[in-house]
Design a protein around this motif. Sequence first.
Motif, PDB file in Angstrom:
ATOM      1  N   TRP A   1      -1.509   8.022  -3.613  1.00  0.00           N
ATOM      2  CA  TRP A   1      -2.885   7.882  -3.168  1.00  0.00           C
ATOM      3  C   TRP A   1      -3.950   8.604  -3.925  1.00  0.00           C
ATOM      4  O   TRP A   1      -5.231   8.147  -3.721  1.00  0.00           O
ATOM      5  CB  TRP A   1      -2.904   8.318  -1.573  1.00  0.00           C
TER       6      TRP A   1
ATOM      7  N   ARG B   1       0.674  -1.269   0.029  1.00  0.00           N
ATOM      8  CA  ARG B   1       0.036  -0.134   0.232  1.00  0.00           C
ATOM      9  C   ARG B   1       0.874   1.153   0.025  1.00  0.00           C
ATOM     10  O   ARG B   1       0.213   2.538   0.317  1.00  0.00           O
ATOM     11  CB  ARG B   1      -1.004   0.011   1.169  1.00  0.00           C
TER      12      ARG B   1
ATOM     13  N   PRO C   1      -6.417   3.348  -5.336  1.00  0.00           N
ATOM     14  CA  PRO C   1      -7.247   3.331  -3.990  1.00  0.00           C
ATOM     15  C   PRO C   1      -6.773   2.319  -3.058  1.00  0.00           C
ATOM     16  O   PRO C   1      -7.299   2.468  -2.008  1.00  0.00           O
ATOM     17  CB  PRO C   1      -8.441   2.895  -4.667  1.00  0.00           C
ATOM     18  N   ASP C   2      -5.673   1.877  -3.470  1.00  0.00           N
ATOM     19  CA  ASP C   2      -5.092   0.645  -2.283  1.00  0.00           C
ATOM     20  C   ASP C   2      -4.059   1.533  -1.301  1.00  0.00           C
ATOM     21  O   ASP C   2      -3.366   0.882  -0.466  1.00  0.00           O
ATOM     22  CB  ASP C   2      -4.690  -0.308  -2.605  1.00  0.00           C
ATOM     23  N   VAL C   3      -3.344   2.590  -1.925  1.00  0.00           N
ATOM     24  CA  VAL C   3      -2.349   3.299  -1.549  1.00  0.00           C
ATOM     25  C   VAL C   3      -2.564   4.192  -0.299  1.00  0.00           C
ATOM     26  O   VAL C   3      -3.441   4.880  -0.242  1.00  0.00           O
ATOM     27  CB  VAL C   3      -1.483   4.095  -2.452  1.00  0.00           C
ATOM     28  N   ILE C   4      -1.861   4.060   0.797  1.00  0.00           N
ATOM     29  CA  ILE C   4      -2.098   4.858   2.076  1.00  0.00           C
ATOM     30  C   ILE C   4      -1.598   6.148   1.734  1.00  0.00           C
ATOM     31  O   ILE C   4      -0.684   6.433   1.118  1.00  0.00           O
ATOM     32  CB  ILE C   4      -1.537   4.344   3.347  1.00  0.00           C
ATOM     33  N   PHE C   5      -2.226   7.091   2.457  1.00  0.00           N
ATOM     34  CA  PHE C   5      -1.920   8.504   2.398  1.00  0.00           C
ATOM     35  C   PHE C   5      -0.952   8.698   3.326  1.00  0.00           C
ATOM     36  O   PHE C   5      -1.071   9.141   4.660  1.00  0.00           O
ATOM     37  CB  PHE C   5      -3.358   9.329   2.924  1.00  0.00           C
ATOM     38  N   LYS C   6       0.238   8.691   2.847  1.00  0.00           N
ATOM     39  CA  LYS C   6       1.304   8.969   3.669  1.00  0.00           C
ATOM     40  C   LYS C   6       2.502   9.298   2.978  1.00  0.00           C
ATOM     41  O   LYS C   6       3.280   8.331   1.957  1.00  0.00           O
ATOM     42  CB  LYS C   6       1.748   7.491   4.411  1.00  0.00           C
TER      43      LYS C   6
END
Lengths: 566, 566
Positions: free
Chosen positions: A304, A260, A308-313
Amino acid sequence: MYTSSLSSLQRCNLVAWQDVVAEKRRRQKAAIPNEWLIPPIEQGRTNVLDIPISCGLLSPQEAEITTTSDVYLLLGKLARGEWSAVDVTTAFCKRAVIAHQLTNCLTEIFIEEAIQRANELDDFYKKNATVVGPLHGLPISLKDQFRVKGHEASMGYVAWLGQVAEDDSALVKLLRQSGAVFYVKTNVPQTLMWGETHNNVFGRTCNPHNLAFTPAGSSGGEAALLAFHGSILGVGSDVGGSIRNPSHFCGVYGFKPSSRRVPTYGIVNSLDGQDAIATIAGPMSTSLSGIKTFMQSVLAAKPWRVDPDVIFKPWDDAGYALKEHGEGYKLCFGLIWDDGIVKPHPPVMRALECAKRALENAGHVLIDWVPHKHAELIANARSTFLADGGADYAAALISGEPMIHSMKLDADPNDIPEFRKPREPLTAYQLWQLHKERRELRKEYFDHWQATEDVTGTGRPVDAIICPVSPYAAVPHGEKRSAVYTLVWNTLDCPSLVLPVTRADSAIDTQVLPHEFRNLDDQAVYELYDPECFHGLPVGLQVVGYRGEEEATIAMAELVDAALAT
Amino acid sequence: MYTSSLSSLQRCNLVAWQDVVAEKRRRQKAAIPNEWLIPPIEQGRTNVLDIPISCGLLSPQEAEITTTSDVYLLLGKLARGEWSAVDVTTAFCKRAVIAHQLTNCLTEIFIEEAIQRANELDDFYKKNATVVGPLHGLPISLKDQFRVKGHEASMGYVAWLGQVAEDDSALVKLLRQSGAVFYVKTNVPQTLMWGETHNNVFGRTCNPHNLAFTPAGSSGGEAALLAFHGSILGVGSDVGGSIRNPSHFCGVYGFKPSSRRVPTYGIVNSLDGQDAIATIAGPMSTSLSGIKTFMQSVLAAKPWRVDPDVIFKPWDDAGYALKEHGEGYKLCFGLIWDDGIVKPHPPVMRALECAKRALENAGHVLIDWVPHKHAELIANARSTFLADGGADYAAALISGEPMIHSMKLDADPNDIPEFRKPREPLTAYQLWQLHKERRELRKEYFDHWQATEDVTGTGRPVDAIICPVSPYAAVPHGEKRSAVYTLVWNTLDCPSLVLPVTRADSAIDTQVLPHEFRNLDDQAVYELYDPECFHGLPVGLQVVGYRGEEEATIAMAELVDAALAT
């Protein structure tokens, strides 16, 4: 978003799969400029790494460009205008094509398009006196799974030939926006779920260190190309070791992040929809700077937004500065000498000794890591991957091409290994039970990790784990078995960075006496070792970080790399 | 980590399930001090919210403590020693027990233990002149799913009675370390997968605004308790609206974060192992400060250390400061008046109008949001939840207790609603196809969201979406149907915060003319509306943020709340 249509002729079986393959191979061959063809190599030659230079095809500047390992250095020269994007792209295209002729590492080849793109970048640079983005002019090679607009992404399946991508995969789009140039895609094994690289469409990829050996898989084409300096930065994918084993077998750097963080949206894949142990995209490079540059550029591009699977970081500067790890002073590494499943060969044991000595000399602490339920973690992953009872593979093999059951040169097609035999498919409910089991195993492992706080002497749990990538260096075609040292980190979802450490040396790495074998793999691996046969092959190690600590893992791998270099 | 054993007598069916329930109810009753019993309420009374004060059981200080809505305020008084932890705990225990006698909202009650814990905190405070952690002395109520060491977590299943938790759930452990006091757990529906709150063990929970109405579910006990000020901060869980519908029905604040930020490890659950649309733990409170305090404390406690599914991402100050959202000036909200599936009742439409007016007055921009494939997103979630064909429920009902098929007071046990009828179980492969479909739907939705950049006039995509929680305010027992307005954000994994906006008013919210009904639910919902029947019930709205933007969503909800208050 993407079309997905089998050519109608093939669908009606009016064309034999062999003819479809022959036509594809003709197209592939036609993509190579005639003047870049090299003469066949002499009989009996195994290591072909010096041919790019000795064949005389590269100009001195092209040799200099492609011999560059450091991605920072290359990007710097591009950004300062010392090398044009066209010069750099042409050089890597040439060298990649030479690599392909020797190792069969490529799938899609699109040189003209790459040079045109490089030209556009040069024009932009001239006009604006600045770069398009942080990767301005950098040629990036891609595992065949990544869709590039206008090209096929067949993944070595005959049935998927002729499907032309209408759009880039999300990651390709981000890299392109950052200034990257795409020029080739690289070979994979049929189904991807195999540790070597061979399929019915593109055939077998060889290890440039020894053509009789496999570059591993599934990102085997990528690793063979990088070892050749036919690329400086490539993108692979890893669900059980597919970035790490090829990196180790071919002597390059490879990084599997936690899930992710790097987008995989829009790739073609095996077992698609199997999300529990996710396919992870990650960089492979001839230098650690390539790994870091890739991660920083991708995270700077807000992945992100496109996956849609990548985390907001975003890229975590504090993580990279090792704020949670004593700022990098007196780290404590856990060392895995042997996972208790398959005992590593002497060259791998010596690589671990090298790392231990180097890190101790650099002021760090090393303790032996106790592997906790690795066999259970691996069994859980295998059951998860086999949950569909083969339905996914069957759907992809509708062209009539045969399933490949062995990567041996003289494979008996009727000899089906245990893990490829048809299995009873699981129900969704049974799959959920596997998910629960995995969660419990992961919880136990991370508790085990946290508990090392009491023994490190640093006031922290073990900062990172150092362990073999594989029990052996590269093996002859068909001999790769057991991904236990890599797969365990997929089940745990830990970031793992492979870096080259040493080379097998028949004078030092002599055979050891047999131990009490734990299983057939363990015995077969022991019996495979022959100091002469492995002599000179690269040996890497994994630096494994805590789940989610991509930035810290890269920083610690840099420390390990620097310690090994002194 | 946790034991899980059905009492052997029950396993052998030597004891009827009814007897097991009777014994549990005796134990529950015995947990309430005799002096805290209140007389039965008078016949025909529906709203019971003033009884805690009018019954005379609370001292003036206890009334003051429990009437406090603002968690900051309460924590401040505790931290300054103005109120002791024992005072605060006793007050909430008392009021919770009154709430329970009127609404049947509790499952486990452990007052003695709570007061002992509060005593220890007071001792610590006296000795060290400082607090144990950021939640020092704060009573926190828990949905029954959360394991508390030494107590049952039966989730209303007879078969799970008698299983005493040997350890706290991961979240409970973190909250305890931060200074929280646990005193009660709250009621849920059988299977959890229902929008009302009733099971064979603990019975039915009623809405304190109107006892003939449901508090919704599945975190219905929690919402009823909070509405009563029997708790100031509670923890619910949400896989389709289970935090948000009860918050809306009972007039409190509730927050469903994105997945993987708040630990759920070690809870009991339905459909356990179904990870694709995850069960999410989140705060419910009488104030927004409760929501923020909870998220900040949990993230400060490094939850990624205790739950292998939680991502490594601390509280994001830049996110809360709305750095990516123009620092909160001139935000653009997308407003959903009607999702095209079920048209909301007049009080809900008016709540949207209130929000629009208030936000426009505060200088923000509102545009109509076009719902994109909500029906498909909901269908995907439903198929995923039903993938096991009922195997999970069946396993939990081995005690012989009947499945509850209706929450109506006069339910016909043979009347099984469509979504509860036995379904063909899916294979693992079929489940993977659902995962793929969900990924594509999510990708489309987020592309749709990003594309609003062109119409907002802010240079950014829509900052947050404002939409109904449900087409209606609280409904009579058995009438809750359709979770379309909440479930869609679970499938998309967006953070959503429910805040109270207004109350239904028969004088304003008159019945409107029928529209062309889209489906049976839409028609049934229209026909359910009766201005008199709904008069006075609370109406909330959802503030929905982009996936992963928990901190920004809280900050934007604070802006909306403030705008509504002026």
